[in-house]
Scaffold this active site. Sequence first.
Site, PDB file in Angstrom:
ATOM      1  N   ASP A 145       0.838  -1.190   0.000  1.00 47.21           N
ATOM      2  CA  ASP A 145       0.000   0.000   0.000  1.00 47.21           C
ATOM      3  C   ASP A 145       0.877   1.246   0.000  1.00 47.21           C
ATOM      4  O   ASP A 145       1.862   1.320   0.747  1.00 47.21           O
ATOM      5  CB  ASP A 145      -0.894  -0.023   1.229  1.00 47.21           C
ATOM      6  CG  ASP A 145      -1.862   1.128   1.271  1.00 47.21           C
ATOM      7  OD1 ASP A 145      -2.737   1.197   0.388  1.00 47.21           O
ATOM      8  OD2 ASP A 145      -1.749   1.961   2.191  1.00 47.21           O
TER       9      ASP A 145
ATOM     10  N   GLU B 108       1.493   0.350  -4.976  1.00 46.60           N
ATOM     11  CA  GLU B 108       1.052   1.640  -5.506  1.00 46.60           C
ATOM     12  C   GLU B 108       2.274   2.551  -5.627  1.00 46.60           C
ATOM     13  O   GLU B 108       2.929   2.861  -4.622  1.00 46.60           O
ATOM     14  CB  GLU B 108       0.039   2.278  -4.564  1.00 46.60           C
ATOM     15  CG  GLU B 108      -1.277   1.544  -4.493  1.00 46.60           C
ATOM     16  CD  GLU B 108      -2.230   2.185  -3.499  1.00 46.60           C
ATOM     17  OE1 GLU B 108      -3.317   2.611  -3.920  1.00 46.60           O
ATOM     18  OE2 GLU B 108      -1.886   2.266  -2.303  1.00 46.60           O
TER      19      GLU B 108
END
Length: 660
Positions: free
Chosen positions: A343, A372
């Site tokens: 994340d 990400e």
Amino acid sequence: MKFPRIVLALFMVSVLSTSYKPQKNDYPVYNGNDLGVNWSPEQTVFKIWAPTAAAVKLRLYAAGDGGKPLQTINLSRAKDGVWETTVKENLKNQYYTFQASINGRWLKERPDIYAKAVGVNGQRGMVADLASTNPKGWALDKKPGQKNFTDIMIYELHVRDLSMDPNSGITHKGKFLGLAETKTKSPDGTSTGLDHIKSLGVTHIHLLPSFDYNSVDETKPEANQYNWGYDPLNYNVPEGSYSTDAFDGNVRIREFKKMVQTLHANGLRVILDVVYNHTSDTASNFNQFVPGYFYRHTEKGAYSNATACGNETASEKAMMRKYMIESVVYWAKEYHLDGFRFDLMGVHDIETMNDISAALHKIDPTIFIYGEGWTAGNSPLPEDLRAVKKNAYKLDKIAVFNDDMRDGIKGGWSDVKSKGFVSGAQDAAESVKFGIVGSVKHPQVDYSKVNYSKAPWAAEPYQTINYVSCHDDNTLWDRLKISNPDASEKDLIKMDKLANTIVFTSQGVAFMHAGAEMLRTKKGIPNSYNSPDAINELDWSRKSKYKDVFNYYKTLIALRKHHPAFRMPSAKMIREHLKFMETADPDMIAYQISGNANGDTWKNILVIFNGSLSDGRINIPEGRWRLVIDGKTINEKSMKAIGGGQITVPATSAWLLYEL
């Protein structure tokens, strides 16, 4: 609690701070690998790193909540900031806390950051015999085969979403064991749950955060609380609300392992979504033992906030880097995991991510790592040191989400009413082509017209995750409805099919959001991180209602599996075999994959995407071609053969042909 990180999950700001100054870091570094709690029947050794503490106490309890301590023990100071004690008795299944005295006051009683088992709501650790939590046959657990990273097809799933629908036919609703149930059916007799995913044909299940998180009260299962789980509490422990008994620290471990074992036995690898970039708040376990150390700060001393959660961790610090590496290695070894999704990976520094990659691939070279490639705000860490998308070529065997292609296909993330290639946008083709070639350098892509990236960022195609929707923002179906309010359901289905046909025929790694294969809706709610089950659960009645769509996705995935031309493992091979064709229409993309690419049985393949709302014409090479995809259906063998020359491709559709 309302979690601001989720609301801003795709706030893709990655700003370089011009006033960055490295923080003073004169803490001792402990190089041992035995921090935490190490049990044997004869003794248990407790070690924590708390270099600024004046004293540390250990308390032992009979239960994970309530009751008075059975024992209180003072730890002794050891070298390199470590405090330790050894209890020479069998403490199996007893619960514990540590408490540190720092700057003249006692901080909160908490488990150590390395805790591997906890009681209800994670407020006390548990002394665990991990071998006793192994399900029968665990030592024989075997991962499904995998040749290349580009063979991976990912299905992103929240544990609870799979089973909570009353029509799921799944007994263990909302639990790890729900994902381990087989032969489940909806009232109309269609397969649900694991059997459904297996039949779909994907290779990996990506589980949204399933470690112990903070926002669900595990003592109240009847309350049906919901959260995505991006608010970490105990990083090395499975989430208690997904177990059948959150009070017994062994149960969640055993049931998580049983889930992984069952998924492996059914041909599916397992990826865990990890959230090391921030803690749920600054009252975290980290701050109870070394206040401030594990976080980045502004020049004025405040917590920096590149995560939009009120804090960001400092991966570049030696003990945070060590913690992250040891944590993923633990999950890989103890739980047999096959991959990790990071994340807000852009918050982490490149060196740490590469060290993580090296450690994991030493264990298993087929473990897949991706994240990400952005932050959610400003960070004091310079951008050239961050694991952001533009630096993907500096990352070793780590992939990044391709938002360039995503927004090219369906429209920009910041304006939900904007249109993308599949709904007739005339400026999106180059962003889609960027994804088709796997984000690598290709002479026929005009990078000046790509929506976010003005240069290729992937060194090899496995470094790009091609997708059109995920848990963040609206589902694909909802987004298409919002941005095309006057379109009929029939036309919206054409857009939907075209969108994921592009994803699954492009080079790189294919990724899909759970339920997309049955036109999943969240009733227009974009970021449903704390919405009720009625919004988030997979509605299994839609599988029958949209049976044609499900069958299309299933055959699309099978097509990708059958034909390695869509899974080329190198940028060099892509440049050699994939050539774009001239089109007169800006809403049409056409390319040819030639020369039995990557050992494919099809010598020459034509792929044509018509994103226009009108039929389009294009000239294809002379010869005899068999039509495999006609926008409505996919059939590798029995569709009609057509000759070369000018052909008409229907509006909003994908055509795929191979030369006979």
